[in-house]
Design a protein around this motif. Structure first.
Motif, PDB file in Angstrom:
ATOM      1  N   ALA A  42      -6.590  35.883 -21.814  1.00  0.00           N
ATOM      2  CA  ALA A  42      -8.003  35.532 -21.926  1.00  0.00           C
ATOM      3  C   ALA A  42      -8.292  34.794 -23.227  1.00  0.00           C
ATOM      4  O   ALA A  42      -7.684  35.059 -24.258  1.00  0.00           O
ATOM      5  N   GLY A  43      -9.236  33.852 -23.171  1.00  0.00           N
ATOM      6  CA  GLY A  43      -9.737  33.191 -24.364  1.00  0.00           C
ATOM      7  C   GLY A  43      -8.832  32.096 -24.893  1.00  0.00           C
ATOM      8  O   GLY A  43      -7.803  31.741 -24.310  1.00  0.00           O
ATOM      9  N   GLU A  44      -9.230  31.572 -26.054  1.00  0.00           N
ATOM     10  CA  GLU A  44      -8.484  30.487 -26.693  1.00  0.00           C
ATOM     11  C   GLU A  44      -7.089  30.925 -27.111  1.00  0.00           C
ATOM     12  O   GLU A  44      -6.205  30.093 -27.326  1.00  0.00           O
ATOM     13  N   ALA A  45      -6.865  32.244 -27.191  1.00  0.00           N
ATOM     14  CA  ALA A  45      -5.530  32.763 -27.522  1.00  0.00           C
ATOM     15  C   ALA A  45      -4.489  32.345 -26.496  1.00  0.00           C
ATOM     16  O   ALA A  45      -3.285  32.400 -26.760  1.00  0.00           O
ATOM     17  N   GLY A  46      -4.939  31.905 -25.326  1.00  0.00           N
ATOM     18  CA  GLY A  46      -3.998  31.482 -24.295  1.00  0.00           C
ATOM     19  C   GLY A  46      -3.484  30.064 -24.458  1.00  0.00           C
ATOM     20  O   GLY A  46      -2.588  29.647 -23.718  1.00  0.00           O
ATOM     21  N   LEU A  61       0.879  26.028 -23.563  1.00  0.00           N
ATOM     22  CA  LEU A  61       1.675  24.854 -23.938  1.00  0.00           C
ATOM     23  C   LEU A  61       3.162  25.178 -23.926  1.00  0.00           C
ATOM     24  O   LEU A  61       3.988  24.353 -23.507  1.00  0.00           O
ATOM     25  N   ALA A  62       3.524  26.383 -24.368  1.00  0.00           N
ATOM     26  CA  ALA A  62       4.930  26.802 -24.332  1.00  0.00           C
ATOM     27  C   ALA A  62       5.425  26.883 -22.900  1.00  0.00           C
ATOM     28  O   ALA A  62       6.559  26.485 -22.592  1.00  0.00           O
ATOM     29  N   ALA A  63       4.582  27.386 -22.004  1.00  0.00           N
ATOM     30  CA  ALA A  63       4.963  27.472 -20.590  1.00  0.00           C
ATOM     31  C   ALA A  63       5.151  26.077 -19.994  1.00  0.00           C
ATOM     32  O   ALA A  63       6.124  25.817 -19.272  1.00  0.00           O
ATOM     33  N   PRO A  69      -7.699  27.025 -22.409  1.00  0.00           N
ATOM     34  CA  PRO A  69      -6.817  25.943 -22.879  1.00  0.00           C
ATOM     35  C   PRO A  69      -7.314  24.551 -22.500  1.00  0.00           C
ATOM     36  O   PRO A  69      -7.299  23.637 -23.325  1.00  0.00           O
ATOM     37  N   LEU A  70      -7.785  24.393 -21.274  1.00  0.00           N
ATOM     38  CA  LEU A  70      -8.307  23.091 -20.865  1.00  0.00           C
ATOM     39  C   LEU A  70      -9.663  22.811 -21.489  1.00  0.00           C
ATOM     40  O   LEU A  70      -9.978  21.664 -21.830  1.00  0.00           O
ATOM     41  N   VAL A  71     -10.482  23.842 -21.654  1.00  0.00           N
ATOM     42  CA  VAL A  71     -11.796  23.648 -22.264  1.00  0.00           C
ATOM     43  C   VAL A  71     -11.653  23.194 -23.711  1.00  0.00           C
ATOM     44  O   VAL A  71     -12.360  22.295 -24.172  1.00  0.00           O
TER      45      VAL A  71
END
Length: 357
Positions: A83-87, A92-94, A108-110
């Motif tokens: 959840a959140g910007e922590a993702g 990006l690593a994925a 992440p897209l937002v």
């Protein structure tokens, strides 16, 4: 047999993903969580995940450990449900693995849509959205996308309009006066969906739909003005796409996140799932309404931020919007501010942007 890594496995989407994995017999090779060590360990034991392919975000260097699991687990599919910007960094690593990323978090897209999409293109990674609305759009575009892949036609070029449906949340029809009295407990009682606290509050303010609008511009290559939000209380039609010829295609199913999760794991195939099929006779009717942008001004702010960034070629407004919303929701949940003050907090932050009016 496909293999699976779940980033955020102890949250609502993560747990439902593992339920689908059990049903389909998918082998799980990586798991991460934020701070629920007990459940993470239970999941790892059940699915036989090696200790070095688990990570806890709340521990020292937790973000680095999560990114390592995302990049090194060797999974065919990586579900990003943090959840959140922590993702953002784990997503990006994925994507850097060049594998399929089932994207279940909007932020992440937002916050960095251009970077996320560029990373996917650079590594030839496939993004399959898990949000029910974006999964619906993805499914509506499937036939057109296959045609585009075999010709010079752009799949996005044929899109005239995307309609994002919204349940309206627990406060559909409320006036601003009535909204001024709601409590966190009220906001956490969603009529149709079982979700985490933050996303449930976002649904109550309709910020969730605003974030989905921003996300859709990047996923499907459309402008903010090509996206319409419509209130659909039954949550049966998850989204619709209108094409240049006037035809509209919609995706329908009972409101159950296991449906889009399974689709992301099995695409382009479809297998028997866990979701109860629709019974149109029992449903009787489906209804639609315009959103009240005065009472639910978070949606209006998100629309404005999306247009601002499109005009300025940046992510500045959407990133500021998301961070301010995360702060405001946390303040609301701990009782520091009222429900309507969530939008006021976001508006004050956005007012600091150059040329914001």
């Amino acid at each position: 047999m496909k293999t699976l890594t779940v980033l955020g496995s102890t949250g609502s989407i993560g747990r439902q993903t593992l339920e689908v994995a059990r049903h389909l017999g998918i082998r799980v090779v990586g798991l991460t969580a934020y701070n629920n060590r007990k459940l993470l360990d239970e999941q790892a034991r059940e699915f036989g995940v090696r200790p070095d392919m688990t990570a806890l975000g709340s521990e020292p260097d937790g973000e680095e450990a999560i990114c390592r699991v995302a990049a090194k687990s060797g999974a065919d599919i990586i579900v990003t449900a943090i959840a959140g910007e922590a993702g953002l960094r784990p997503t990006l690593a994925a994507l850097s693995t060049g594998k399929r990323v089932a994207l279940a978090n909007k932020e992440p897209l937002v916050c960095a849509g251009d970077i996320v999409m560029q990373t996917a293109r650079k590594h030839n990674a496939q993004i399959i959205p898990v949000d029910s609305e974006h999964s619906a759009i993805f499914q509506c575009l499937a036939e057109r996308r296959q045609y585009a892949e075999s010709s010079a036609t752009s799949s996005s070029g044929a899109i005239k309009k995307i309609t994002l449906t919204a349940s309206g949340g627990p406060f559909r029809g409320f006036t601003r006066d009535k909204l001024s009295h709601v409590t966190p407990e009220d906001a956490l009682r969603h009529p149709n969906w079982n979700m985490g606290q933050k996303i449930t509050v976002d649904s109550a303010t309709m910020m969730n739909k605003g974030l989905e609008l921003i996300e859709a511009t990047y996923l499907f290559g459309v402008t903010p003005d090509q996206i319409e939000v419509v209130i659909h209380p039954q949550s049966i039609i998850h989204s619709m796409v209108e094409f240049a010829d006037g035809s509209t295609i919609a995706q329908l199913s009972n409101p159950d996140m296991r449906m889009p999760i399974q689709y992301a794991l099995t695409y382009p195939g479809r297998l028997p799932g866990l979701v109860k099929p629709l019974n149109l006779i029992e449903l009787g009717s489906l209804t639609f309404e315009k959103p009240d942008l005065d009472a639910f001004s978070c949606l209006a702010l998100a629309q404005k931020a999306a247009r601002y960034d499109a005009a300025h070629g940046s992510c500045a407004a959407c990133k500021a919007l998301n961070r301010a919303n995360e702060e405001a929701v946390a303040l609301f949940l701990n009782g520091s501010i009222g429900f309507l003050e969530i939008a006021e907090h976001i508006k004050n932050v956005l007012s600091n942007l150059q040329h914001w009016k």
